[in-house]
Design an enzyme around this catalytic site. Structure first.
Site, PDB file in Angstrom:
ATOM      1  N   ARG A 128       0.831  -1.218   0.000  1.00 28.29           N
ATOM      2  CA  ARG A 128       0.000   0.000   0.000  1.00 28.29           C
ATOM      3  C   ARG A 128       0.862   1.263   0.000  1.00 28.29           C
ATOM      4  O   ARG A 128       1.828   1.375   0.746  1.00 28.29           O
ATOM      5  CB  ARG A 128      -0.898  -0.008   1.234  1.00 28.29           C
ATOM      6  CG  ARG A 128      -1.727   1.262   1.375  1.00 28.29           C
ATOM      7  CD  ARG A 128      -2.962   1.088   2.197  1.00 28.29           C
ATOM      8  NE  ARG A 128      -2.711   0.722   3.572  1.00 28.29           N
ATOM      9  CZ  ARG A 128      -3.681   0.408   4.432  1.00 28.29           C
ATOM     10  NH1 ARG A 128      -4.935   0.398   4.035  1.00 28.29           N
ATOM     11  NH2 ARG A 128      -3.393   0.087   5.670  1.00 28.29           N
ATOM     12  N   ARG A 174      -2.038  -5.854  14.493  1.00 22.79           N
ATOM     13  CA  ARG A 174      -3.326  -5.267  14.099  1.00 22.79           C
ATOM     14  C   ARG A 174      -4.320  -6.365  13.735  1.00 22.79           C
ATOM     15  O   ARG A 174      -5.504  -6.271  14.052  1.00 22.79           O
ATOM     16  CB  ARG A 174      -3.119  -4.312  12.913  1.00 22.79           C
ATOM     17  CG  ARG A 174      -2.399  -3.032  13.324  1.00 22.79           C
ATOM     18  CD  ARG A 174      -1.721  -2.349  12.150  1.00 22.79           C
ATOM     19  NE  ARG A 174      -2.634  -1.803  11.182  1.00 22.79           N
ATOM     20  CZ  ARG A 174      -2.325  -1.535   9.928  1.00 22.79           C
ATOM     21  NH1 ARG A 174      -1.103  -1.788   9.470  1.00 22.79           N
ATOM     22  NH2 ARG A 174      -3.205  -1.031   9.099  1.00 22.79           N
TER      23      ARG A 174
HETATM   24  P1  AMP Z   1      -6.669   2.543  10.147  1.00 20.79           P
HETATM   25  O1  AMP Z   1      -6.292   3.716   9.303  1.00 20.79           O
HETATM   26  O2  AMP Z   1      -8.167   2.364  10.275  1.00 20.79           O
HETATM   27  O3  AMP Z   1      -5.972   1.271   9.727  1.00 20.79           O
HETATM   28  O4  AMP Z   1      -6.153   2.866  11.630  1.00 20.79           O
HETATM   29  C1  AMP Z   1      -4.786   3.053  11.880  1.00 20.79           C
HETATM   30  C2  AMP Z   1      -4.507   3.004  13.351  1.00 20.79           C
HETATM   31  O5  AMP Z   1      -5.193   4.089  13.997  1.00 20.79           O
HETATM   32  C3  AMP Z   1      -4.979   1.763  14.083  1.00 20.79           C
HETATM   33  O6  AMP Z   1      -4.053   0.682  13.958  1.00 20.79           O
HETATM   34  C4  AMP Z   1      -5.052   2.287  15.509  1.00 20.79           C
HETATM   35  O7  AMP Z   1      -3.758   2.447  16.055  1.00 20.79           O
HETATM   36  C5  AMP Z   1      -5.593   3.689  15.322  1.00 20.79           C
HETATM   37  N1  AMP Z   1      -7.079   3.712  15.333  1.00 20.79           N
HETATM   38  C6  AMP Z   1      -7.917   3.985  14.291  1.00 20.79           C
HETATM   39  N2  AMP Z   1      -9.202   3.903  14.682  1.00 20.79           N
HETATM   40  C7  AMP Z   1      -9.176   3.574  16.001  1.00 20.79           C
HETATM   41  C8  AMP Z   1     -10.178   3.303  16.954  1.00 20.79           C
HETATM   42  N3  AMP Z   1     -11.488   3.336  16.628  1.00 20.79           N
HETATM   43  N4  AMP Z   1      -9.784   2.987  18.216  1.00 20.79           N
HETATM   44  C9  AMP Z   1      -8.484   2.937  18.558  1.00 20.79           C
HETATM   45  N5  AMP Z   1      -7.478   3.150  17.696  1.00 20.79           N
HETATM   46  C10 AMP Z   1      -7.813   3.463  16.416  1.00 20.79           C
END
Ligand code: AMP
Length: 225
Positions: A128, A174
């Site tokens: 990505r 993750r």
């Molecule tokens: P994403 O862009 O959705 O893959 O999110 C990237 C990172 O942001 C995640 O691995 C978490 O560290 C943090 N993050 C995003 N959304 C949340 C959430 N709802 N709760 C806690 N951490 C979040």
């Protein structure tokens, strides 16, 4: 348009789907990951703490995420349908979100789960690339999604970069967190009769087609183009 919540493992295509639906139907796309990356980029004390958590692939605390989300939901552009990408990620967050929608008078809408085989995630995550200029998403390992030049956005000429958490080590954390903490949301929303499942194994174009079919068979839930 009904509000949408997207639930999926990291790399399953939530962000790409949200951008495609935004383009087709005019949804507002709210990614809590993007909100947190913006906060991290400020480089202040809170930003540095968030950056550290993101890089490890761990969850940011509920209070921080909720404050950022609530603030974003108050914007006028959330009046006519928004897509939540990355929130809620736990049953506790879903309960907090139930309270927010009541408090600020929003509809829960539909919850779409993107199902994907784990083997496909490695290539999607490590390949990505994102554009610093226009947020376009590419994948250097997928001919359908690869940019002409690995470092430059085809759309705006902006610089392409790799997220600090898009590596194998963070992916493992993750993914495991997704299985343990986020998957229970499937039962949570199933019990509310608002859950729909779509496979995203075949890539973004097929996923989009499936989701459009789903939205358009939900009667008046979306405005058709
Ligand atoms: P994403 O862009 O959705 O893959 O999110 C990237 C990172 O942001 C995640 O691995 C978490 O560290 C943090 N993050 C995003 N959304 C949340 C959430 N709802 N709760 C806690 N951490 C979040």
């Amino acid at each position: 348009m009904k509000n949408l919540i997207l639930i999926a493992a990291p790399g399953a295509g939530k962000g790409t789907l949200a951008k495609d639906l935004k383009e087709k139907y005019g949804y507002t796309h709210i990614s809590t990951g993007d909100l947190l990356r913006e906060a991290a980029a400020k480089g202040d004390e809170l930003g540095n703490k968030i950056h550290e958590t993101l890089t490890k692939g761990e969850f940011v605390s509920d209070d921080i995420v909720l404050a950022a989300l609530k603030n974003r939901l108050m914007n006028d552009d959330c009046e006519n349908g928004y897509i939540l990408d990355g929130y809620p990620r736990t049953v506790k967050q879903a309960e907090m979100y139930d309270d927010i929608v009541k408090e600020i008078n929003k509809d829960l809408g539909m919850v779409i789960v993107l199902d994907i085989d784990k083997e496909l995630l490695i290539e999607r995550i490590t390949g990505r690339r994102l554009c610093r200029g226009c947020d376009a998403i590419y994948n250097i390992y997928n001919p359908e999604l690869s940019p002409k030049d690995e470092h430059t956005c085809d759309k705006c000429g902006g610089e392409l970069y790799q997220r600090s958490d898009d590596n194998l080590e963070s992916l493992e954390t993750r993914y495991n967190t997704y299985i343990e903490k986020t998957q229970p949301l499937i039962d949570y929303y199933n019990n509310k009769n608002c859950l729909y499942r779509v496979s995203s194994n075949e890539g973004s174009k097929v996923t989009l087609k499936r989701v459009i079919e789903l939205l358009e068979t939900q009667g008046d839930s979306v405005d058709k183009n």
